[in-house]
Scaffold this motif. Structure first.
Motif, PDB file in Angstrom:
ATOM      1  N   LYS A   1      -0.588   1.608 -11.313  1.00  0.00           N
ATOM      2  CA  LYS A   1       0.026   0.306 -11.044  1.00  0.00           C
ATOM      3  C   LYS A   1      -0.954  -0.654 -10.370  1.00  0.00           C
ATOM      4  N   LEU A   2      -1.983  -0.098  -9.749  1.00  0.00           N
ATOM      5  CA  LEU A   2      -2.940  -0.918  -9.017  1.00  0.00           C
ATOM      6  C   LEU A   2      -4.350  -0.575  -9.494  1.00  0.00           C
ATOM      7  N   LYS A   3      -5.084  -1.565  -9.948  1.00  0.00           N
ATOM      8  CA  LYS A   3      -6.425  -1.359 -10.473  1.00  0.00           C
ATOM      9  C   LYS A   3      -7.463  -1.551  -9.364  1.00  0.00           C
ATOM     10  N   GLU A   4      -7.417  -0.677  -8.368  1.00  0.00           N
ATOM     11  CA  GLU A   4      -8.376  -0.710  -7.275  1.00  0.00           C
ATOM     12  C   GLU A   4      -8.810   0.713  -6.959  1.00  0.00           C
ATOM     13  N   GLU A   5      -9.760   0.840  -6.049  1.00  0.00           N
ATOM     14  CA  GLU A   5     -10.209   2.155  -5.614  1.00  0.00           C
ATOM     15  C   GLU A   5      -9.249   2.734  -4.582  1.00  0.00           C
ATOM     16  N   LYS A   6      -9.133   4.057  -4.576  1.00  0.00           N
ATOM     17  CA  LYS A   6      -8.352   4.714  -3.532  1.00  0.00           C
ATOM     18  C   LYS A   6      -9.059   4.529  -2.179  1.00  0.00           C
ATOM     19  N   LEU A   7      -8.284   4.520  -1.132  1.00  0.00           N
ATOM     20  CA  LEU A   7      -8.820   4.351   0.222  1.00  0.00           C
ATOM     21  C   LEU A   7      -8.841   5.681   0.957  1.00  0.00           C
ATOM     22  N   PRO A   8      -9.858   5.930   1.753  1.00  0.00           N
ATOM     23  CA  PRO A   8      -9.839   7.132   2.599  1.00  0.00           C
ATOM     24  C   PRO A   8      -8.764   6.972   3.676  1.00  0.00           C
ATOM     25  N   SER A   9      -8.195   8.077   4.087  1.00  0.00           N
ATOM     26  CA  SER A   9      -7.179   8.032   5.141  1.00  0.00           C
ATOM     27  C   SER A   9      -7.851   7.794   6.487  1.00  0.00           C
ATOM     28  N   PRO A  10      -7.391   6.798   7.241  1.00  0.00           N
ATOM     29  CA  PRO A  10      -8.018   6.529   8.545  1.00  0.00           C
ATOM     30  C   PRO A  10      -7.647   7.592   9.565  1.00  0.00           C
ATOM     31  N   THR A  11      -8.554   7.853  10.492  1.00  0.00           N
ATOM     32  CA  THR A  11      -8.254   8.716  11.629  1.00  0.00           C
ATOM     33  C   THR A  11      -7.624   7.850  12.716  1.00  0.00           C
ATOM     34  N   VAL A  12      -6.343   8.084  12.962  1.00  0.00           N
ATOM     35  CA  VAL A  12      -5.594   7.281  13.935  1.00  0.00           C
ATOM     36  C   VAL A  12      -5.247   8.159  15.133  1.00  0.00           C
TER      37      VAL A  12
ATOM     38  N   ILE B   1       2.114   3.953  12.356  1.00  0.00           N
ATOM     39  CA  ILE B   1       2.919   4.361  11.201  1.00  0.00           C
ATOM     40  C   ILE B   1       2.734   3.378  10.046  1.00  0.00           C
ATOM     41  N   ARG B   2       2.818   2.091  10.348  1.00  0.00           N
ATOM     42  CA  ARG B   2       2.713   1.084   9.285  1.00  0.00           C
ATOM     43  C   ARG B   2       1.352   1.150   8.587  1.00  0.00           C
ATOM     44  N   LEU B   3       0.285   1.301   9.350  1.00  0.00           N
ATOM     45  CA  LEU B   3      -1.042   1.405   8.753  1.00  0.00           C
ATOM     46  C   LEU B   3      -1.110   2.580   7.793  1.00  0.00           C
ATOM     47  N   CYS B   4      -0.657   3.738   8.238  1.00  0.00           N
ATOM     48  CA  CYS B   4      -0.731   4.932   7.393  1.00  0.00           C
ATOM     49  C   CYS B   4       0.208   4.839   6.194  1.00  0.00           C
ATOM     50  N   GLN B   5       1.354   4.195   6.365  1.00  0.00           N
ATOM     51  CA  GLN B   5       2.255   3.954   5.229  1.00  0.00           C
ATOM     52  C   GLN B   5       1.571   3.099   4.177  1.00  0.00           C
ATOM     53  N   ARG B   6       0.888   2.044   4.628  1.00  0.00           N
ATOM     54  CA  ARG B   6       0.229   1.136   3.684  1.00  0.00           C
ATOM     55  C   ARG B   6      -0.891   1.838   2.926  1.00  0.00           C
ATOM     56  N   VAL B   7      -1.684   2.645   3.614  1.00  0.00           N
ATOM     57  CA  VAL B   7      -2.760   3.376   2.939  1.00  0.00           C
ATOM     58  C   VAL B   7      -2.176   4.365   1.933  1.00  0.00           C
ATOM     59  N   LYS B   8      -1.119   5.056   2.334  1.00  0.00           N
ATOM     60  CA  LYS B   8      -0.484   6.038   1.447  1.00  0.00           C
ATOM     61  C   LYS B   8       0.098   5.367   0.210  1.00  0.00           C
ATOM     62  N   SER B   9       0.828   4.259   0.392  1.00  0.00           N
ATOM     63  CA  SER B   9       1.431   3.579  -0.767  1.00  0.00           C
ATOM     64  C   SER B   9       0.360   2.956  -1.661  1.00  0.00           C
ATOM     65  N   HIS B  10      -0.737   2.476  -1.060  1.00  0.00           N
ATOM     66  CA  HIS B  10      -1.852   1.943  -1.844  1.00  0.00           C
ATOM     67  C   HIS B  10      -2.427   3.026  -2.754  1.00  0.00           C
ATOM     68  N   ASN B  11      -2.687   4.195  -2.196  1.00  0.00           N
ATOM     69  CA  ASN B  11      -3.287   5.283  -2.986  1.00  0.00           C
ATOM     70  C   ASN B  11      -2.326   5.799  -4.046  1.00  0.00           C
ATOM     71  N   GLU B  12      -1.032   5.825  -3.746  1.00  0.00           N
ATOM     72  CA  GLU B  12      -0.047   6.256  -4.753  1.00  0.00           C
ATOM     73  C   GLU B  12       0.002   5.258  -5.904  1.00  0.00           C
ATOM     74  N   ALA B  13      -0.120   3.963  -5.593  1.00  0.00           N
ATOM     75  CA  ALA B  13      -0.125   2.940  -6.644  1.00  0.00           C
ATOM     76  C   ALA B  13      -1.376   3.041  -7.508  1.00  0.00           C
ATOM     77  N   VAL B  14      -2.515   3.364  -6.905  1.00  0.00           N
ATOM     78  CA  VAL B  14      -3.752   3.553  -7.670  1.00  0.00           C
ATOM     79  C   VAL B  14      -3.628   4.759  -8.594  1.00  0.00           C
ATOM     80  N   GLU B  15      -3.088   5.859  -8.046  1.00  0.00           N
ATOM     81  CA  GLU B  15      -2.944   7.085  -8.842  1.00  0.00           C
ATOM     82  C   GLU B  15      -2.003   6.894 -10.033  1.00  0.00           C
ATOM     83  N   SER B  16      -0.959   6.091  -9.837  1.00  0.00           N
ATOM     84  CA  SER B  16       0.014   5.877 -10.909  1.00  0.00           C
ATOM     85  C   SER B  16      -0.449   4.833 -11.924  1.00  0.00           C
TER      86      SER B  16
END
Length: 557
Positions: free
Chosen positions: A42-53, A25-40
């Motif tokens: 707030k974060l000047k980085e590339e979006k991350l692909p969602s990992p297969t867990v 859960i924590r891993l997927c939460q972090r990836v999701k919040s990272h991508n939301e920050a990039v889209e908004s």
């Protein structure tokens, strides 16, 4: 040549318990919040692909093998889900009253003062099996895949690098021959393997042995916990009551204690924990449980009730110095698999959640860098031990060891710890392996008190109790329990210890057949507590994983 199907995943978690699901859960939460920050922006980085867990679970369903008291220190739960109350978790209440009693064979003395580190006020009351099912639902909403009825039996390795796991075969008959339904265990390739199997996990033991992760650490110390859910005609406890006891039925040389917890719908959860470093080879933990239930204090809470569920599990109590190295290349160990339990509070759920969160954070860093080396994964133990979990475990680092000498030594140890604000005890107190603690009968035959139990629906024998665990195994499969040298049972174990496996097992898996002078193994009774591997004085028992889906089916564990 056996042909095995090969699956691909980014992360494979072995065990759908609290620690494993929290990691995913924590891993997927972090990836999701990272991508939301990039889209908004707030974060000047590339979006991350969602990992297969992929989470694999040997039980028939999430929670079916999960058993605990269970009182949950909510600290890490709020961190994982700040809005968790809105997600309608199966929380039954909050501990309001937590009295502690010392029991003699007939009397009960309430302690006027309970050290803060042993208090339970404010903890959440739940069924851990129900809580785990709820947690699995939260995981699935994040796109995490959970496969039940699959056992992880071996690693995929490339030198010292873990590349995934191999699942257990299904459809092998009791003679070792493939049935028409045979499916040879699939191989799951993954960048990271998370071990969340619980105490004495098969893959964890392989990692400790072959990767040297247990080097220079103390042996793990284990407590056997036996639990029942009792249905009452009317409740005798106020909501939020959690009673703990120590003393009777354990003697001064045996660590242990009991609990009585309020549950809704006129139910109580009761249990007795017995340290497996006991010396008396004639001791039977289930028999002690019956003695404890017959005590006047306990009996008054249970009168008129009937047992509706039973279970048993091992609890790791070795503490800080028994925790193995938590990471290797491509490998992470969390929760009970790592022995992350506060031995004094007898609580580990909050530590399991936090270890999963810290491991999830470390795997997220690896995911960003697309590198899964031990150096980057080491972010997990570094964060865990430098934070409040490490401080909590270090503070109680030697407290369980005091009880190895005598109950009074253990109590004195806790008292000195309290008045010294955690500075005592100093140093690193040793732990002896449980299998070595039994005293041979040839040296001194211990005295055993014979108790006559009142006729009551609550005084159940082991087999009747096992029925209430829902335990099921496919009978036409190889036994997952093997006695390496049957002759040793007769020539050594019977003579020196009178076959203690027939007593320490809480499910009557082992049975001495006098006519045949042999031990019969009733593997279909097994509750998967693995007490036998821990306590067998000759280390003559091999416990392996049975076919996936077998074992207990706890509903309110």
């Amino acid at each position: 040549m056996i042909s095995r199907e090969r699956w691909q995943a980014d992360v494979v978690v072995v065990g759908a318990g609290v620690a494993g699901l929290s990691t995913a859960i924590r891993l997927c939460q972090r990836v999701k919040s990272h991508n939301e920050a990039v889209e908004s922006g707030k974060l000047k980085e590339e979006k991350l692909p969602s990992p297969t867990v992929l989470v694999i679970e040997k039980g028939i369903s999430p929670g079916s093998h999960i058993l605990s008291g269970a009182l949950v220190d909510p600290r890490s739960l709020y961190a994982l889900f700040p809005d968790f109350q809105e997600k309608k978790p199966p929380i039954e209440g909050e501990v309001i009253s937590d009295p502690f009693y010392f029991l003699t064979s007939r009397l009960a003395f309430r302690l006027p003062y309970v050290p803060h580190l042993m208090r339970s006020k404010g903890c959440l009351m739940t069924s851990l099996s129900q809580f785990t099912r709820w947690l699995s639902q939260q995981a699935e909403t994040l796109g995490i895949h959970i496969l039940t009825g699959f056992s992880g039996v071996d690693f995929l390795r490339e030198g010292e690098i873990i590349r995934g796991v191999r699942l257990g075969d299904r459809g092998i008959d009791k003679n070792g021959n493939p049935k028409s339904t045979v499916v040879y265990g699939e191989e799951i390739e993954a960048k990271v393997t998370v071990l969340a199997e619980g105490v004495h996990g098969r893959l964890t033991q392989l990692a400790l042995e072959h990767l040297g992760l247990g080097k220079d650490r103390m042996p793990q110390s284990t407590v056997l916990g036996i639990k029942e859910i009792v249905q009452l005609p009317s409740s005798r406890l106020k909501p939020g009551t959690a009673i703990h006891t120590f003393g009777f039925p354990h003697d001064g040389n045996t660590f242990g204690g009991g609990f009585v917890y309020w549950r809704p719908e006129n139910q109580v959860a009761i249990g007795l924990a017995t340290g497996l470093d006991y010396k008396n080879p004639l001791l039977d933990p289930h028999h002690l449980f019956l003695q404890w239930k017959s005590h006047p204090l306990i009996r008054k809470f249970l009168s008129g009730g009937k047992v509706i569920e039973y279970g048993a599990k091992s609890i790791p109590e070795g503490g800080y110095f028994a925790i193995p190295q938590l990471v290797a290349n491509g490998l992470v160990i969390v929760g009970d698999s790592a022995g992350l339990v506060n031995a004094v509070r007898l609580k580990g759920i909050h530590l399991a959640i936090q270890s999963g969160m810290d491991a999830g954070d470390a795997i997220f860093e690896c995911w960003k860098k697309q590198s899964f080396t031990q150096e980057i994964l080491h972010f997990y133990p570094q964060k865990f031990f430098n934070g409040w979990p490490g401080k909590e475990l270090y503070r109680v680092r030697n407290l369980h060891q005091g009880f190895q000498y005598h109950r009074m030594m253990g109590i004195l140890n806790i008292g000195l710890h309290t008045v010294s604000f955690g500075l005592w005890p100093f140093g690193k107190w040793p732990i002896r392996p449980e299998w070595s603690s039994l005293a041979p009968l040839s040296k001194k035959k211990p005295k055993i008190k014979i108790f006559s139990f009142p006729s009551s629906p609550l005084m159940l024998d082991k087999l009747t109790d096992v029925f209430f665990s829902g335990t099921q195994h496919e009978e036409n499969q190889p036994s997952h329990i093997t006695i390496k040298d049957p002759n040793a049972c007769i020539e050594i174990c019977k003579r020196e210890f009178d076959c203690p496996c027939t007593r320490f097992c809480p499910a009557q898996v082992y049975e001495w057949i006098e006519e045949e002078k042999t031990i019969r193994v009733n593997f279909t009774n097994c509750l998967h507590c693995q007490t036998c591997e821990v306590k067998d004085p000759l280390q003559n028992i091999i416990w392996r994983l049975p076919e996936g889906g077998g074992g207990p089916r706890y509903k309110n564990g």
